[in-house]
Design a protein around this motif. Structure first.
Motif, PDB file in Angstrom:
ATOM      1  N   VAL A   1      -2.879 -67.184 -64.735  1.00  0.00           N
ATOM      2  CA  VAL A   1      -1.643 -66.963 -63.992  1.00  0.00           C
ATOM      3  C   VAL A   1      -1.964 -66.370 -62.618  1.00  0.00           C
ATOM      4  O   VAL A   1      -2.773 -65.454 -62.500  1.00  0.00           O
ATOM      5  CB  VAL A   1      -0.682 -66.059 -64.788  1.00  0.00           C
ATOM      6  N   LEU A   2      -1.342 -66.917 -61.575  1.00  0.00           N
ATOM      7  CA  LEU A   2      -1.611 -66.465 -60.210  1.00  0.00           C
ATOM      8  C   LEU A   2      -0.693 -65.334 -59.778  1.00  0.00           C
ATOM      9  O   LEU A   2      -1.067 -64.487 -58.976  1.00  0.00           O
ATOM     10  CB  LEU A   2      -1.423 -67.627 -59.221  1.00  0.00           C
ATOM     11  N   GLY A   3       0.529 -65.351 -60.267  1.00  0.00           N
ATOM     12  CA  GLY A   3       1.528 -64.374 -59.855  1.00  0.00           C
ATOM     13  C   GLY A   3       2.874 -64.793 -60.397  1.00  0.00           C
ATOM     14  O   GLY A   3       2.950 -65.480 -61.423  1.00  0.00           O
ATOM     15  N   SER A   4       3.927 -64.421 -59.725  1.00  0.00           N
ATOM     16  CA  SER A   4       5.265 -64.803 -60.163  1.00  0.00           C
ATOM     17  C   SER A   4       6.194 -64.910 -58.962  1.00  0.00           C
ATOM     18  O   SER A   4       5.927 -64.362 -57.892  1.00  0.00           O
ATOM     19  CB  SER A   4       5.825 -63.773 -61.155  1.00  0.00           C
ATOM     20  N   ILE A   5       7.280 -65.625 -59.161  1.00  0.00           N
ATOM     21  CA  ILE A   5       8.300 -65.798 -58.132  1.00  0.00           C
ATOM     22  C   ILE A   5       9.644 -65.430 -58.724  1.00  0.00           C
ATOM     23  O   ILE A   5       9.986 -65.871 -59.831  1.00  0.00           O
ATOM     24  CB  ILE A   5       8.321 -67.242 -57.607  1.00  0.00           C
ATOM     25  N   ASN A   6      10.400 -64.604 -58.005  1.00  0.00           N
ATOM     26  CA  ASN A   6      11.687 -64.161 -58.527  1.00  0.00           C
ATOM     27  C   ASN A   6      12.841 -64.621 -57.651  1.00  0.00           C
ATOM     28  O   ASN A   6      12.655 -65.118 -56.548  1.00  0.00           O
ATOM     29  CB  ASN A   6      11.717 -62.635 -58.670  1.00  0.00           C
ATOM     30  N   VAL A   7      14.024 -64.446 -58.180  1.00  0.00           N
ATOM     31  CA  VAL A   7      15.269 -64.546 -57.425  1.00  0.00           C
ATOM     32  C   VAL A   7      16.009 -63.244 -57.657  1.00  0.00           C
ATOM     33  O   VAL A   7      16.260 -62.862 -58.811  1.00  0.00           O
ATOM     34  CB  VAL A   7      16.134 -65.738 -57.871  1.00  0.00           C
ATOM     35  N   LEU A   8      16.347 -62.549 -56.588  1.00  0.00           N
ATOM     36  CA  LEU A   8      17.047 -61.268 -56.672  1.00  0.00           C
ATOM     37  C   LEU A   8      18.526 -61.457 -56.362  1.00  0.00           C
ATOM     38  O   LEU A   8      18.897 -62.290 -55.539  1.00  0.00           O
ATOM     39  CB  LEU A   8      16.447 -60.279 -55.673  1.00  0.00           C
ATOM     40  N   PHE A   9      19.376 -60.650 -56.995  1.00  0.00           N
ATOM     41  CA  PHE A   9      20.807 -60.727 -56.746  1.00  0.00           C
ATOM     42  C   PHE A   9      21.452 -59.390 -57.097  1.00  0.00           C
ATOM     43  O   PHE A   9      20.886 -58.585 -57.852  1.00  0.00           O
ATOM     44  CB  PHE A   9      21.442 -61.861 -57.562  1.00  0.00           C
ATOM     45  N   PHE A  10      22.620 -59.146 -56.528  1.00  0.00           N
ATOM     46  CA  PHE A  10      23.320 -57.902 -56.811  1.00  0.00           C
ATOM     47  C   PHE A  10      23.774 -57.885 -58.269  1.00  0.00           C
ATOM     48  O   PHE A  10      24.339 -58.866 -58.772  1.00  0.00           O
ATOM     49  CB  PHE A  10      24.530 -57.729 -55.907  1.00  0.00           C
ATOM     50  N   THR A  11      23.530 -56.768 -58.927  1.00  0.00           N
ATOM     51  CA  THR A  11      23.924 -56.627 -60.316  1.00  0.00           C
ATOM     52  C   THR A  11      25.425 -56.826 -60.489  1.00  0.00           C
ATOM     53  O   THR A  11      25.877 -57.367 -61.508  1.00  0.00           O
ATOM     54  CB  THR A  11      23.512 -55.240 -60.836  1.00  0.00           C
ATOM     55  N   THR A  12      26.194 -56.419 -59.481  1.00  0.00           N
ATOM     56  CA  THR A  12      27.650 -56.554 -59.575  1.00  0.00           C
ATOM     57  C   THR A  12      28.131 -57.977 -59.286  1.00  0.00           C
ATOM     58  O   THR A  12      29.294 -58.299 -59.548  1.00  0.00           O
ATOM     59  CB  THR A  12      28.335 -55.599 -58.577  1.00  0.00           C
ATOM     60  N   ALA A  13      27.239 -58.815 -58.751  1.00  0.00           N
ATOM     61  CA  ALA A  13      27.657 -60.168 -58.358  1.00  0.00           C
ATOM     62  C   ALA A  13      27.693 -61.129 -59.534  1.00  0.00           C
ATOM     63  O   ALA A  13      28.546 -62.027 -59.594  1.00  0.00           O
ATOM     64  CB  ALA A  13      26.733 -60.719 -57.279  1.00  0.00           C
ATOM     65  N   MET A  14      26.764 -60.962 -60.479  1.00  0.00           N
ATOM     66  CA  MET A  14      26.698 -61.880 -61.622  1.00  0.00           C
ATOM     67  C   MET A  14      25.783 -61.302 -62.687  1.00  0.00           C
ATOM     68  O   MET A  14      24.986 -60.398 -62.420  1.00  0.00           O
ATOM     69  CB  MET A  14      26.193 -63.258 -61.184  1.00  0.00           C
ATOM     70  N   THR A  15      25.859 -61.861 -63.864  1.00  0.00           N
ATOM     71  CA  THR A  15      24.962 -61.470 -64.941  1.00  0.00           C
ATOM     72  C   THR A  15      23.641 -62.222 -64.796  1.00  0.00           C
ATOM     73  O   THR A  15      23.536 -63.208 -64.061  1.00  0.00           O
ATOM     74  CB  THR A  15      25.560 -61.795 -66.309  1.00  0.00           C
ATOM     75  N   VAL A  16      22.661 -61.762 -65.532  1.00  0.00           N
ATOM     76  CA  VAL A  16      21.376 -62.451 -65.548  1.00  0.00           C
ATOM     77  C   VAL A  16      21.552 -63.879 -66.054  1.00  0.00           C
ATOM     78  O   VAL A  16      20.964 -64.823 -65.518  1.00  0.00           O
ATOM     79  CB  VAL A  16      20.379 -61.672 -66.437  1.00  0.00           C
ATOM     80  N   GLU A  17      22.364 -64.041 -67.076  1.00  0.00           N
ATOM     81  CA  GLU A  17      22.573 -65.368 -67.644  1.00  0.00           C
ATOM     82  C   GLU A  17      23.226 -66.319 -66.644  1.00  0.00           C
ATOM     83  O   GLU A  17      22.865 -67.508 -66.556  1.00  0.00           O
ATOM     84  CB  GLU A  17      23.427 -65.263 -68.912  1.00  0.00           C
TER      85      GLU A  17
END
Length: 253
Positions: A209-225
């Motif tokens: 594994v080389l690393g990871s890539i994420n997507v960040l968002f406001f907790t109040t904007a939407m759920t993880v799902e």
């Protein structure tokens, strides 16, 4: 500037040829012979080229390789990732990061924070994030082989960047791996900032594994799902393109 450009052209041509005489280099680069001789003399005095005693042709010296020693395979891979992340920004306007494991932390190597309208952090490259408490760290652990994962955890324990003992970590890792297998992605809520949630995928190389890539968002904007439903397909496609480009280019760090 002109001399620098021509000097680099000679080094590139010599690198491609392996060995060459001034006339051949002049022909390959389009630089006149007088200038070619002068530039080769300068490069020789600086230690970057030398004449072979066997045939008098010019060859590169190990000093040329020294110029690239500061450029790691991770740096080279990050360039590919950067291009793809900016393309992803057209589909996902939330910030995204590419991070790698380093001394018990996840260290951000590339990011779209400065271009995202939703970013609350700008200068992110080089910042460290927790291994176990962030989506990017969990993604790397989930995507790693068992031996690699244990190695990362041992390093993190040694550096004191994760709490607990090995038994506790074993139980936690079992839970994280099961969750990743069930969902198909790693996630975190408030891992680095209580306002922020994230989903992430590991980026795989040929051997590890080389690393990871994420997507960040406001907790109040939407759920993880909800975030996964909206953005995971685009994120998955981006990771697949990066992995293919790295494979084609032979970047297998």
């Amino acid at each position: 500037m002109r001399a620098l450009e021509r000097g680099l052209s000679l080094l590139a041509a010599l690198n491609a040829a392996g060995r060459a005489d001034p006339s051949g280099l002049a022909h390959k680069t389009g630089i006149d012979r007088t200038t070619t001789y002068r530039l080769l003399a300068t490069l020789e005095s600086l230690g970057y080229v030398t004449k072979s005693p066997s045939d008098g042709q010019y060859v590169l010296t190990p000093a040329v390789r020294d110029l690239s020693e500061g450029l790691t395979e991770t740096d080279r891979a990050a360039r590919v990732v950067c291009e793809e992340l900016f393309d992803l920004l057209g589909q996902v306007t939330w910030p995204t990061d590419f991070a790698t494991f380093d001394s018990g932390w996840m260290v951000i190597r590339e990011t779209t924070h400065r271009l995202s309208p939703y970013s609350v952090h700008r200068a992110m490259v080089g910042r460290r994030r927790a291994l176990l408490d962030t989506a990017m760290g969990r993604a790397v652990l989930a995507g790693a082989s068992e031996s690699r994962r244990q190695e990362m955890l041992e390093i993190a324990l040694l550096h004191g960047t994760i709490p607990g003992d090995r038994a506790m970590l074993a139980d936690r890792m079992a839970t994280l791996q099961a969750d990743f297998a069930d969902r198909g992605y790693a996630w975190a809520v408030g891992g680095a900032d209580p306002r922020i949630s994230a989903i992430a995928l590991p980026l795989q190389g040929a051997t590890h594994v080389l690393g990871s890539i994420n997507v960040l968002f406001f907790t109040t904007a939407m759920t993880v799902e909800t975030a996964a439903e909206r953005y995971l397909p685009s994120l998955s496609a981006t990771v697949a393109r990066i992995e293919e480009r790295l494979r084609v280019q032979g970047l297998t760090v």
